[in-house]
Design a protein around this motif. Structure first.
Motif, PDB file in Angstrom:
ATOM      1  N   ASN A   1       2.995 -53.676  39.179  1.00  0.00           N
ATOM      2  CA  ASN A   1       2.369 -52.957  38.230  1.00  0.00           C
ATOM      3  C   ASN A   1       2.357 -53.598  36.797  1.00  0.00           C
TER       4      ASN A   1
ATOM      5  N   TYR B   1      -4.807 -54.703  29.905  1.00  0.00           N
ATOM      6  CA  TYR B   1      -5.236 -53.420  30.986  1.00  0.00           C
ATOM      7  C   TYR B   1      -6.611 -52.995  30.928  1.00  0.00           C
TER       8      TYR B   1
ATOM      9  N   SER C   1       4.009 -52.521  34.254  1.00  0.00           N
ATOM     10  CA  SER C   1       5.540 -52.094  33.652  1.00  0.00           C
ATOM     11  C   SER C   1       6.529 -53.150  34.162  1.00  0.00           C
TER      12      SER C   1
ATOM     13  N   THR D   1       4.148 -48.084  27.654  1.00  0.00           N
ATOM     14  CA  THR D   1       5.010 -48.941  28.447  1.00  0.00           C
ATOM     15  C   THR D   1       5.394 -50.163  27.974  1.00  0.00           C
TER      16      THR D   1
ATOM     17  N   PHE E   1      -0.397 -48.503  24.459  1.00  0.00           N
ATOM     18  CA  PHE E   1       0.139 -47.847  25.538  1.00  0.00           C
ATOM     19  C   PHE E   1       1.626 -48.310  25.652  1.00  0.00           C
TER      20      PHE E   1
ATOM     21  N   ASP F   1      -1.149 -57.222  26.405  1.00  0.00           N
ATOM     22  CA  ASP F   1      -1.568 -56.295  27.551  1.00  0.00           C
ATOM     23  C   ASP F   1      -3.057 -56.083  27.703  1.00  0.00           C
TER      24      ASP F   1
ATOM     25  N   LYS G   1      -8.343 -50.474  36.786  1.00  0.00           N
ATOM     26  CA  LYS G   1      -9.271 -49.822  35.931  1.00  0.00           C
ATOM     27  C   LYS G   1     -10.667 -50.662  35.992  1.00  0.00           C
TER      28      LYS G   1
HETATM   29  C1  LIG Z   1      -3.117 -50.521  28.379  1.00  0.00           C
HETATM   30  C2  LIG Z   1      -2.503 -50.130  29.438  1.00  0.00           C
HETATM   31  N1  LIG Z   1      -1.314 -50.882  29.813  1.00  0.00           N
HETATM   32  C3  LIG Z   1      -0.338 -50.533  30.708  1.00  0.00           C
HETATM   33  C4  LIG Z   1      -0.697 -49.072  31.349  1.00  0.00           C
HETATM   34  C5  LIG Z   1       0.115 -49.009  32.478  1.00  0.00           C
HETATM   35  O1  LIG Z   1       0.455 -50.052  33.309  1.00  0.00           O
HETATM   36  P1  LIG Z   1       1.162 -49.783  34.849  1.00  0.00           P
HETATM   37  O2  LIG Z   1       1.385 -48.296  35.231  1.00  0.00           O
HETATM   38  O3  LIG Z   1       0.742 -50.648  35.866  1.00  0.00           O
HETATM   39  O4  LIG Z   1       2.590 -50.138  34.552  1.00  0.00           O
HETATM   40  C6  LIG Z   1      -1.960 -48.459  31.192  1.00  0.00           C
HETATM   41  C7  LIG Z   1      -2.321 -47.236  31.896  1.00  0.00           C
HETATM   42  O5  LIG Z   1      -3.241 -46.610  31.669  1.00  0.00           O
HETATM   43  C8  LIG Z   1      -2.534 -48.873  30.081  1.00  0.00           C
HETATM   44  O6  LIG Z   1      -3.821 -48.324  29.549  1.00  0.00           O
END
Ligand SMILES: Cc1ncc(COP(=O)(O)O)c(C=O)c1O
Length: 304
Positions: free
Chosen positions: A99, A204, A101, A128, A126, A202, A228
């Protein structure tokens, strides 16, 4: 909102710009029943990802543990290659993680904070992302937050004010999960690099929905995942590390998938792999390798 704005009729929906893409909708059972607007939390599952998941269980049934050596390690390598192609990276610059994180925390342990002990973060990101360095404050690292003036966007100049000669890196995202605002990554990269700091993105909320070229954007580290906009489901994150930084990347967390001679099972010594897979830890989630591989295929076919 003014009275005239609130009484304005809804605009006519624009004509479909790319009708050739409509058949792809048929591949998603969820889209047959719903108007689905939550890919930012979980992309829809396609028929081809489901077919690949069946293939995974068939291989497991047929081959048992030999599936690892004869099939699954190659499947993992193919996913790395597809990701590299999608972001304009070279194969040896990418790795997988369970993941985002975990990927972030591995990278965070690999940086040298001895002369650069602050990290610049954005309050729109986000959480994290910031957690990786907030937990390191007791080790002497300082987190500096750039504050959005309106909870929609963050002008690059605000990063410039926070970055100095002691900044290890700017860590922020391309698309803010809070507002959908797309940052000018290249401008932030230039600000970081001018002071000798790195840029970690990041991505994601960007990968799969907006084109990315890590070289053109001058990114040092990029982390993203498959659940996503890549429509690949939970259990897989993807990492990019700029080629020139690879030898410096010696995280203080490790696993046998990151060992140069993984199948020599050497207990008394650890040697990093030469490429980005040095960051990989333990047994990956192979079902997601299969579902994500199909999601990546679709994005590569169509384009982000
Ligand atoms: C921009 C972003 N980064 C990280 C995450 C979470 O990542 P993970 O759960 O894989 O650690 C999210 C989850 O919605 C996110 O939107």
């Amino acid at each position: 909102m003014t009275t005239s704005e609130s009484s304005r009729p809804y605009p006519t929906p624009p004509a479909v710009e790319h009708p050739e893409l409509l058949p792809y909708r048929a591949e998603f059972p969820l889209l047959q029943k719903k108007t689905y607007l939550n890919s930012c939390s979980l992309g829809a599952l396609s028929q081809r990802s489901m077919a690949r998941l069946h293939e995974f269980t068939d291989v497991w049934n047929e081959w048992g543990a030999r599936a690892w050596y004869d099939i699954w390690l190659d499947e993992i390598a193919r996913v790395r290659q597809k990701f590299a192609t999608l972001i304009g990276a070279q194969l040896h610059e990418v790795a997988i993680a369970p993941n985002v994180s975990t990927a972030l925390s591995t990278i965070a342990t690999a940086l040298d904070y001895s002369t650069r002990n602050n990290v610049v973060l954005a309050d729109m990101d986000f959480p994290t992302l910031a957690y990786q360095w907030l937990v390191k404050e007791r080790l002497g690292i300082t987190c500096r937050f750039v504050e959005s003036p309106d909870r929609v966007y963050t002008p690059p100049e605000l990063f410039e004010r926070e970055v100095d000669e002691q900044t290890a890196l700017i860590a922020t995202s391309r698309v803010f999960f809070t507002s959908g605002y797309i940052q000018d990554v290249r401008a932030v990269a230039d600000i970081a690099h001018k002071r000798g700091a790195y840029l970690l993105i990041d991505d994601y909320q960007g990968t799969g929905q907006i084109p990315m070229n890590v070289t053109a954007q001058d990114i040092d580290f990029l982390v993203t995942g498959t659940l996503k906009w890549l429509m690949g489901g939970p259990g897989l994150a993807l990492v990019y590390i700029r080629e020139g930084l690879l030898p410096l990347m010696q995280p203080t967390v490790a696993g046998w998938f990151g060992h140069r001679e993984q199948f020599e099972f050497k207990t008394r010594e650890f040697a990093f792999r030469p490429d980005a897979t040095r960051l990989e830890m333990g047994t990956p989630s192979v079902p997601t390798i299969y579902t994500a591989s199909a999601g990546l295929d679709m994005v590569l076919e169509i384009g982000a």
